[in-house]
Design an enzyme around this catalytic site. Structure first.
Site, PDB file in Angstrom:
ATOM      1  N   TYR A  83     -38.455 -13.504 -95.673  1.00  0.00           N
ATOM      2  CA  TYR A  83     -38.301 -14.242 -94.729  1.00  0.00           C
ATOM      3  C   TYR A  83     -39.931 -15.687 -95.122  1.00  0.00           C
ATOM      4  CZ  TYR A  83     -35.793 -10.855 -92.329  1.00  0.00           C
ATOM      5  OH  TYR A  83     -35.246  -9.690 -91.731  1.00  0.00           O
TER       6      TYR A  83
ATOM      7  N   PRO B  89     -31.997 -13.184 -84.501  1.00  0.00           N
ATOM      8  CA  PRO B  89     -32.183 -12.375 -85.325  1.00  0.00           C
ATOM      9  C   PRO B  89     -32.855 -12.083 -86.382  1.00  0.00           C
ATOM     10  CG  PRO B  89     -31.335 -14.607 -85.714  1.00  0.00           C
ATOM     11  CD  PRO B  89     -30.860 -14.715 -84.184  1.00  0.00           C
TER      12      PRO B  89
ATOM     13  N   TYR C 113     -40.001  -2.706 -88.535  1.00  0.00           N
ATOM     14  CA  TYR C 113     -38.647  -3.019 -89.347  1.00  0.00           C
ATOM     15  C   TYR C 113     -38.068  -2.131 -89.384  1.00  0.00           C
ATOM     16  CZ  TYR C 113     -36.249  -6.586 -92.048  1.00  0.00           C
ATOM     17  OH  TYR C 113     -35.484  -7.620 -92.507  1.00  0.00           O
TER      18      TYR C 113
ATOM     19  N   LYS D 181     -32.533  -6.428 -85.931  1.00  0.00           N
ATOM     20  CA  LYS D 181     -32.315  -5.640 -84.794  1.00  0.00           C
ATOM     21  C   LYS D 181     -30.748  -5.409 -83.976  1.00  0.00           C
ATOM     22  CE  LYS D 181     -35.772  -3.668 -86.014  1.00  0.00           C
ATOM     23  NZ  LYS D 181     -36.031  -3.218 -86.798  1.00  0.00           N
TER      24      LYS D 181
ATOM     25  N   HIS E 243     -33.847  -0.478 -99.397  1.00  0.00           N
ATOM     26  CA  HIS E 243     -35.161  -1.343 -99.748  1.00  0.00           C
ATOM     27  C   HIS E 243     -36.062  -0.991 -99.425  1.00  0.00           C
ATOM     28  CE1 HIS E 243     -33.340  -5.411-100.607  1.00  0.00           C
ATOM     29  NE2 HIS E 243     -32.503  -4.745-101.127  1.00  0.00           N
TER      30      HIS E 243
HETATM   31  C1  PHB Z   1     -28.771 -11.082 -92.576  1.00  0.00           C
HETATM   32  O1  PHB Z   1     -28.196 -10.247 -94.320  1.00  0.00           O
HETATM   33  O2  PHB Z   1     -27.260 -11.572 -92.598  1.00  0.00           O
HETATM   34  C2  PHB Z   1     -29.244 -11.299 -92.145  1.00  0.00           C
HETATM   35  C3  PHB Z   1     -30.627  -9.843 -92.647  1.00  0.00           C
HETATM   36  C4  PHB Z   1     -31.926 -10.195 -91.988  1.00  0.00           C
HETATM   37  C5  PHB Z   1     -31.928 -10.889 -90.395  1.00  0.00           C
HETATM   38  C6  PHB Z   1     -30.865 -11.423 -90.130  1.00  0.00           C
HETATM   39  C7  PHB Z   1     -30.051 -11.436 -90.779  1.00  0.00           C
HETATM   40  O3  PHB Z   1     -33.209 -10.679 -89.728  1.00  0.00           O
END
Ligand code: PHB
Ligand code: APR
Length: 392
Positions: A201, A293, A383, A297, A72
């Site tokens: 997000y 989450p 990130y 990280k 990505h």
């Molecule tokens: C996930 O794909 O489960 C996932 C991705 C990004 C995050 C948290 C969980 O920040």
């Protein structure tokens, strides 16, 4: 029984460390409380920084990750009904992340462990660490009602947040830092095509959401919920309706729904234990730290610890430099605090905890950090992950 390194816990930290050490000719035994199926049943984030990708390659276990992982080059952030893109190429020197489930990495590492024949014992009970502050530490455990003892040089505590390793460090010698948040994430896994090629997000008037994925045909979604919510009260229909109501209109029509493969609620917590070393015992991964989450990280931090411990043990065994172990805690903690700060900050920027003033700050921060080159670089560089420091 005798070995060089006892590894407690066969999650991704323990398995990755074990594989690297085994390949380097350093004997190790892994002790795991649960069964392989239990370990593989846990669904966790799947965003890999370059650091862990190269560690998995170095361990020789990258074949499937390199084939199936999705690179990505950016991530998207939605607020006020709009979606903005953080372009890693432009704002993080062309670095990228790879989307590949943690469960898959764990499965690949388990298979490699079995294939190389190095010892790993599942369903062990009553693991105890003795004399880690002496030159002759010992690990004892029970399996099938039999007592076992392993004399070793070092112990890697890779046994997660609820393990025994951290508790073995006397309370008077450790400091714990913790922040809990008043929400949890309700996660939903489904065999439906993801809503977008990249992660989104977002914040809406109804709350936080994350659109993630495991592959081109498997999606992972999250919405934030209050901590008294019960997963049983969330039918699949109710989840999809809630998620859909939080999405910006521009993507809502692309949401493909389907039955859940897994649903769970995870609380959000920031936690660090300092120091991460006590004599010949090292804490690795979730045993020493937890991040919320937001930013994905957790595993990336764990692999940073594995990187440092592995390189330190190479110095110890290949260059006969036992004093190298003294740098472990400080090396790990520097990187950990950076990622803890980033995860805490992303969490605050993307979640409404009920304070009117803070809610306004969220919009202001989102606008600045996704609307200026300076802001976009701040998100992008963190990130994709900070680099590992050299071990001397
Ligand atoms: C996930 O794909 O489960 C996932 C991705 C990004 C995050 C948290 C969980 O920040
Ligand atoms: N004895 C033996 N094994 C134990 C004990 C014990 N007393 N206590 C716990 N374990 C095992 C658990 O059963 C688990 O399999 O240790 C393992 C720890 O694995 P994880 O919790 O996955 O921790 P870690 O390997 O550090 O992985 C970090 O997991 O939570 C995510 O976000 C986190 O992605 C990160 C990753």
């Amino acid at each position: 029984m005798k070995t060089q390194v006892v590894i407690i816990g066969a999650g991704p930290s323990g398995l990755l460390l074990g594989q690297l050490l085994h390949n380097a000719g350093i004997d190790n035994i892994i002790l795991e409380r649960a069964t392989p199926d239990y370990v593989l049943g846990r669904i966790r984030a799947g965003v890999l920084e370059e650091g862990i990708v190269s560690m998995v390659r170095e361990a020789g276990v990258a074949e499937r990750m390199d084939r199936e992982g999705l690179p990505h080059g950016g991530v998207q952030i939605a607020f006020n009904g709009e979606i903005r893109r953080v372009d890693f190429h432009k704002h993080a020197n062309g670095k990228q992340v790879v989307v590949y489930g943690q469960t898959e990495i764990t499965a690949d590492l388990m298979e490699a462990r079995q294939a190389c024949g190095a010892p790993i014992h599942y369903k062990v009970e009553k693991v105890q660490i003795h004399d880690p502050d002496s030159d002759n530490p010992l690990v004892t455990y029970e399996k099938d009602g039999q007592q076992h003892r392993i004399a070793c040089d070092y112990i890697a505590g890779c046994d997660g947040f609820h393990g025994v390793s951290r508790k073995t460090i006397p309370e008077s010698l450790r400091t714990e830092y913790e922040k809990v948040y008043p929400v949890g994430w309700l996660g939903f896994l489904a065999d439906t095509p993801p809503i977008d090629e990249e992660l989104i997000y977002g914040v809406s008037d109804k709350g936080f959401f994350l659109c993630s994925m495991r592959s081109h045909t498997r999606s992972r979604y999250y919405v934030d919920v209050s901590l008294d919510e019960k997963v049983e009260d969330w039918s699949d229909d109710r989840f999809w309706e809630e998620l859909s109501s939080r999405l910006p209109e521009s993507v809502r029509g692309k949401l493909v729904t389907g039955p859940s493969l897994e649903k769970s609620i995870a609380p959000l917590r920031s936690y660090i234990c300092e120091p991460m070393q006590y004599g010949r015992l090292f804490l690795v991964g979730d045993a020493a730290h937890i991040v919320p989450p937001t930013g994905a990280k957790g595993l990336n931090l764990a692999s940073g610890d594995v990187n440092y411990l592995y390189r330190i043990l190479l110095k110890v065994y290949k260059e006969n430099r036992p004093e190298a172990i003294a740098q472990y805690s400080a090396l790990c903690l520097r990187r950990i605090w950076h990622a803890e700060r980033f995860s805490w900050w992303m969490t605050n920027m993307l979640h409404d905890f009920g304070d009117k003033f803070d809610r306004k700050l969220m919009d202001s921060e989102l606008d600045f950090y996704t609307g200026t080159d300076a802001g976009l670089s701040v998100i992008a560089e963190q990130y994709v992950g900070l680099p590992y420091e050299e071990v001397v």
